[in-house]
Design an enzyme around this catalytic site. Structure first.
Site, short mmCIF file in Angstrom:
data_model
loop_
_atom_site.label_atom_id
_atom_site.label_comp_id
_atom_site.label_asym_id
_atom_site.label_seq_id
_atom_site.Cartn_x
_atom_site.Cartn_y
_atom_site.Cartn_z
N ASP A 105 -37.52 15.37 -42.37
CA ASP A 105 -37.11 16.00 -41.78
C ASP A 105 -36.48 15.54 -40.69
OD1 ASP A 105 -39.51 17.91 -42.82
OD2 ASP A 105 -40.71 17.16 -41.47
N ARG A 123 -48.82 19.23 -35.36
CA ARG A 123 -48.25 18.01 -35.17
C ARG A 123 -46.68 18.46 -35.06
NH1 ARG A 123 -50.16 18.33 -40.48
NH2 ARG A 123 -48.73 19.92 -42.52
N ASP A 124 -45.69 17.30 -35.33
CA ASP A 124 -43.96 18.27 -35.20
C ASP A 124 -43.99 18.66 -33.55
OD1 ASP A 124 -44.44 17.39 -37.37
OD2 ASP A 124 -44.16 19.72 -38.25
N TRP A 144 -41.97 9.45 -50.96
CA TRP A 144 -42.43 9.51 -49.09
C TRP A 144 -43.67 8.50 -48.82
CZ3 TRP A 144 -47.52 9.63 -46.76
CH2 TRP A 144 -47.51 10.51 -45.39
N GLN A 151 -37.64 11.50 -40.47
CA GLN A 151 -38.38 10.65 -41.13
C GLN A 151 -38.07 10.19 -42.32
OE1 GLN A 151 -41.91 11.93 -40.14
NE2 GLN A 151 -40.88 11.25 -39.13
N TRP A 173 -35.96 6.88 -48.93
CA TRP A 173 -36.49 7.81 -48.37
C TRP A 173 -36.56 8.76 -46.95
CZ3 TRP A 173 -39.30 11.58 -51.06
CH2 TRP A 173 -39.38 12.68 -50.37
N TRP A 188 -41.63 20.29 -51.26
CA TRP A 188 -41.92 19.81 -51.31
C TRP A 188 -43.66 19.74 -52.38
CZ3 TRP A 188 -42.61 15.14 -48.70
CH2 TRP A 188 -42.41 15.45 -47.11
N PHE A 228 -45.23 10.74 -37.37
CA PHE A 228 -44.56 11.85 -38.28
C PHE A 228 -43.85 12.62 -37.03
CE2 PHE A 228 -48.11 13.31 -41.07
CZ PHE A 228 -47.97 12.30 -42.12
N GLU A 272 -45.58 24.50 -39.86
CA GLU A 272 -44.53 22.40 -39.63
C GLU A 272 -43.15 23.33 -38.70
OE1 GLU A 272 -46.03 20.06 -43.08
OE2 GLU A 272 -44.75 20.92 -43.49
#
Length: 495
Positions: A47, A170-171, A71, A63, A44, A299, A109, A224
């Site tokens: 990003d 996040r990110d 995932w 990722q 898998w 997604w 992440f 995101e």
């Protein structure tokens, strides 16, 4: 017994690398594997992370779940390239191994990379689930050789979101301005997406500054993978908003003042109008070009989502887009174009001069196979009787399967129809094109085994979609409906 976090991290990295190594020979036999888009060797991917030009080479982190084609606990895969096209797979850079990122439903992440005094630093979001609650923190790892990374013993460097923001935190995307480091982090509040701004003197100690920008209620519930950068005298905030209908990657353009950290935007637009283009990240190369690369999938929460596609049955899933340059257009909007390096992939060539056509024309060219192509088509917008014109890709001999890219001469709408592509793919994507004052329509198309990237409207429009046709479906067709149309020129290369 004492706990050595670096030793355990190395153990988890070796375990992950061994898992990929054991599967890659099987995976590489799949004929659906993309030929010139980047993919992991197995399992898998989502990003892009940590895109950076470091010591004369491009580094791509991403990722990665190195144990299945679905995932799972997130790792950071890693590769490098000298030309943005041919990538050398490197050992996995980050694995879940500490209290702030060791979780089957969490992990390391997304984040970014910067160079600090010759050291390559990765800034990422550690994610765990505790008592049913998502806990996300910002963490740091560093490397002196750009290959082997050690997590900072003092992680996390930001242990909680600011008061009032949601637990979605996040990110991080980090950059340097003057003698200070800045970080933008994706979050939300009361169901409205937002981007949070931080600053630091050293990457280790961070101070919350402000909300850089937030949704007015029409731009998703959580932002995101935010990315903030300067183009000319303007500033761009890119992000991927959760729950934003058909717009899954967007940007804001405006003015920014470092003194007050105030961002006032006045333009809002999509980055890509296709089904599968998400979480793009930008970086500067050695020549000062701003480049972006995005993930080629969707997604479960997106309205059109069906599944991650047939490749999962062959122990891989996910790929990256071709690199695109980002420039500021004359009307103040962004322009995206395939990176010049892609021209080096061109092989057998076919050219068709000005041609009047009506209905369907099959392009019978033995040297052009139709699986991996670059197509530049130009249509006359002054001399026509047709209602619509376009190109059909990956057509089967019996006419049952095709992927149609159509421009309506009546409405000015460009559509990508994959409902007959392969018996699995579904949906039609559309976008409006303003070609007033233009004499021609230009379409620049990249076709790989299971993805099509389209550029139009002088780079203002991009549309990316996955398709999964049979390898034998290779015919190309020009078509018009409602009357005659005129082709100015057509150039096709095998890639």
């Amino acid at each position: 017994m004492s706990y050595d976090h670096n030793t355990y991290h190395k153990f988890m990295l070796a375990k992950a690398d061994n898992s990929v190594a054991a599967m890659k020979a099987h995976t590489l036999k799949d004929p659906m594997r993309l030929k010139y888009h980047f993919m992991p060797q197995a399992y898998w991917m989502n990003d892009p992370n940590g895109l950076i030009y470091f010591r004369g080479e491009y580094h791509m982190f991403y990722q990665h779940h190195p144990y299945s084609s679905g995932w799972g606990a997130m790792h950071w895969g890693h590769a490098k390239s000298k030309d943005l096209l041919h990538w050398e797979h490197l050992p996995i850079a980050l694995a879940p191994s500490d209290s702030y990122d060791l979780d089957e439903r969490g992990g390391c992440f997304s984040g970014s990379a910067v160079e600090m005094d010759g050291i390559l630093a990765l800034i990422y979001t550690g994610t765990i689930i505790k008592e049913g609650r998502v806990i996300q923190t910002q963490c740091l790892a560093t490397s002196s050789d750009g290959i082997t990374f050690s997590k900072y013993v003092g992680n996390p460097v930001i242990s909680a979101p600011p008061e009032g923001s949601s637990s979605d935190f996040r990110d991080p995307k980090v950059w340097k301005h003057g003698d200070k480091w800045y970080m933008v982090v994706g979050s939300g509040k009361d169901g409205k997406g937002r981007a949070l701004l931080y600053c630091s003197n050293d990457l280790y100690s961070w101070e919350y500054v402000c909300v850089l920008a937030e949704s007015d209620g029409t731009m998703g519930t959580m932002w995101e993978c935010p990315d903030f950068f300067q183009l000319g005298d303007r500033y761009v905030l890119m992000f991927s908003p959760v729950g934003n209908g058909n717009r899954q990657t967007v940007y804001l353009i405006g003015d920014f003042d470092y003194g007050t950290c105030t961002f006032i935007w006045d333009k809002y637009e999509a980055i890509d109008y296709g089904f599968e283009y998400y979480a793009p990240q930008s970086f500067l190369d050695g020549e000062g070009r701003r480049l972006i690369i995005g993930w080629l999938n969707a997604w479960e929460w997106m309205p059109w989502f069906k599944s991650f596609g047939p490749p999962g049955l062959h122990n891989w899933c996910g790929a990256m887009s071709c690199p695109r340059t980002v420039e500021l257009g004359e009307q103040g909007y962004l322009k995206f174009a395939p990176a010049e390096e892609l021209k080096s992939l061109r092989k057998e060539y076919f050219h068709l001069d000005r041609t009047v056509f009506e209905g369907e024309i099959i392009l019978e060219v033995q040297s052009i196979q139709g699986v991996c192509l670059e197509i530049c088509a130009e249509f006359d917008l002054l001399n026509y009787q047709a209602d619509a014109i376009g190109i059909k890709l990956r057509c089967s001999d019996d006419g049952e399967h095709e992927t149609a890219l159509t421009y309506s001469l009546l409405s000015g709408e460009l559509s990508f129809d994959r409902s007959r592509s392969d018996g699995w793919s579904e949906g039609v994507r559309t976008c409006q094109m303003d070609l007033k004052g233009r004499d021609t329509l230009k379409l620049h198309i990249f076709v790989d085994t299971c993805v099509v990237e389209v550029f139009a409207d002088d780079g203002r429009l991009a549309m990316t979609n996955n398709i999964f046709p049979d390898p034998d479906h290779v015919k190309l067709k020009l078509f018009s409906s409602g009357g005659k149309a005129e082709l100015v020129s057509l150039d096709i290369w095998n890639l």
